[in-house]
Design a protein around this motif. Structure first.
Motif, PDB file in Angstrom:
ATOM      1  N   PRO A  84      -3.242   2.396 -10.444  1.00  0.00           N
ATOM      2  CA  PRO A  84      -4.153   2.086  -9.331  1.00  0.00           C
ATOM      3  C   PRO A  84      -3.483   1.315  -8.190  1.00  0.00           C
ATOM      4  N   GLU A  85      -2.515   0.446  -8.532  1.00  0.00           N
ATOM      5  CA  GLU A  85      -1.802  -0.280  -7.472  1.00  0.00           C
ATOM      6  C   GLU A  85      -0.918   0.654  -6.667  1.00  0.00           C
ATOM      7  N   VAL A  86      -0.353   1.645  -7.330  1.00  0.00           N
ATOM      8  CA  VAL A  86       0.461   2.633  -6.620  1.00  0.00           C
ATOM      9  C   VAL A  86      -0.419   3.437  -5.661  1.00  0.00           C
ATOM     10  N   LEU A  87      -1.554   3.887  -6.157  1.00  0.00           N
ATOM     11  CA  LEU A  87      -2.418   4.785  -5.386  1.00  0.00           C
ATOM     12  C   LEU A  87      -3.287   4.084  -4.350  1.00  0.00           C
ATOM     13  N   HIS A  88      -3.679   2.825  -4.624  1.00  0.00           N
ATOM     14  CA  HIS A  88      -4.670   2.180  -3.759  1.00  0.00           C
ATOM     15  C   HIS A  88      -4.307   0.769  -3.301  1.00  0.00           C
ATOM     16  N   GLY A  89      -3.260   0.192  -3.845  1.00  0.00           N
ATOM     17  CA  GLY A  89      -2.946  -1.197  -3.541  1.00  0.00           C
ATOM     18  C   GLY A  89      -1.591  -1.379  -2.889  1.00  0.00           C
ATOM     19  N   PRO A 120       2.720   7.859  -8.276  1.00  0.00           N
ATOM     20  CA  PRO A 120       2.699   7.423  -9.671  1.00  0.00           C
ATOM     21  C   PRO A 120       3.938   7.911 -10.411  1.00  0.00           C
ATOM     22  N   ARG A 121       4.367   7.117 -11.379  1.00  0.00           N
ATOM     23  CA  ARG A 121       5.518   7.490 -12.183  1.00  0.00           C
ATOM     24  C   ARG A 121       5.102   8.508 -13.242  1.00  0.00           C
ATOM     25  N   LYS A 163       3.153   1.744   3.889  1.00  0.00           N
ATOM     26  CA  LYS A 163       2.273   2.343   2.902  1.00  0.00           C
ATOM     27  C   LYS A 163       0.897   2.487   3.535  1.00  0.00           C
ATOM     28  N   PHE A 164       0.235   3.583   3.229  1.00  0.00           N
ATOM     29  CA  PHE A 164      -1.095   3.865   3.773  1.00  0.00           C
ATOM     30  C   PHE A 164      -1.093   3.879   5.307  1.00  0.00           C
ATOM     31  N   GLY A 165       0.031   4.310   5.888  1.00  0.00           N
ATOM     32  CA  GLY A 165       0.121   4.452   7.327  1.00  0.00           C
ATOM     33  C   GLY A 165       0.286   3.162   8.093  1.00  0.00           C
ATOM     34  N   ARG A 166       0.638   2.084   7.409  1.00  0.00           N
ATOM     35  CA  ARG A 166       0.843   0.830   8.142  1.00  0.00           C
ATOM     36  C   ARG A 166       2.087   0.111   7.657  1.00  0.00           C
ATOM     37  N   LEU A 167       2.671  -0.662   8.554  1.00  0.00           N
ATOM     38  CA  LEU A 167       3.836  -1.466   8.209  1.00  0.00           C
ATOM     39  C   LEU A 167       3.378  -2.707   7.460  1.00  0.00           C
ATOM     40  N   LEU A 168       4.155  -3.093   6.444  1.00  0.00           N
ATOM     41  CA  LEU A 168       3.771  -4.212   5.595  1.00  0.00           C
ATOM     42  C   LEU A 168       4.865  -5.270   5.576  1.00  0.00           C
ATOM     43  N   ASP A 169       4.423  -6.512   5.546  1.00  0.00           N
ATOM     44  CA  ASP A 169       5.320  -7.654   5.441  1.00  0.00           C
ATOM     45  C   ASP A 169       5.362  -8.115   3.988  1.00  0.00           C
TER      46      ASP A 169
END
Length: 169
Positions: free
Chosen positions: A22-27, A35-36, A152-158
């Motif tokens: 779930p963290e891979v797909l949504h978090g 997913p692995r 991830k999810f179309g946005r840059l993350l810090d």
């Protein structure tokens, strides 16, 4: 907390994957985007254990895996062998019950017993407030932020980097 922590076994890999997926797909707790596979999960597990680092699980009274943690090499370069990156994931039904705290505390004890010098946690800044609170409450200190280091999810993350010194020079 009503869980026992122990070394992970091969038969724990499916529930570990069920917690991680779930963290891979949504978090944003992980920067994995796909997913692995079962083979990839096993390779991850064997890679960590081949470096003599732990993969630990929290199990409930029914022997179900409800969380897991691991230490991974900070870098493949030999001089970094005294440093490890900590990761912890708890099943959504068991969050805020002390499972994460118990798992990270267990990793800290494991690392101290083996004379590691430093643990590092990388926490995504927009969604990692609970993880940040957990780690700082256990003595991890912020040392910097990598801005726009992941997408991830179309946005840059810090990502904020936190460290825990296990021994002082």
């Amino acid at each position: 907390m009503s869980a026992t922590i122990r070394d992970a076994k091969l038969e724990d890999l499916p529930p570990i994957d069920a917690i991680y997926r779930p963290e891979v797909l949504h978090g944003v707790a992980t920067f994995d985007t796909e997913p692995r596979s079962e083979a990839e999960t096993r390779a991850w597990f064997e890679r960590i254990r081949s470096r003599e680092l732990p993969v630990r699980v929290a199990i409930d009274r029914e022997e179900r895996v409800i969380g897991y943690s691991c230490l991974a090499p900070w870098s493949p370069k030999p001089a970094y062998s005294i440093t490890a990156e900590s990761s912890v994931y708890v099943h959504t039904d068991h969050r805020s019950a002390g499972i994460g705290r118990a798992l990270v505390t267990d990793l800290i004890e494991w690392a101290r017993e083996r004379s590691l010098q430093l643990l590092v946690a990388q926490i995504e800044t927009s969604g990692g407030a609970a993880s940040r609170r957990l780690h700082t409450s256990l003595g991890f200190e912020p040392v910097g932020v990598l801005h726009g280091v992941g997408q991830k999810f179309g946005r840059l993350l810090d990502v904020e980097i936190l460290e825990l010194r296990l021994s002082h020079p």
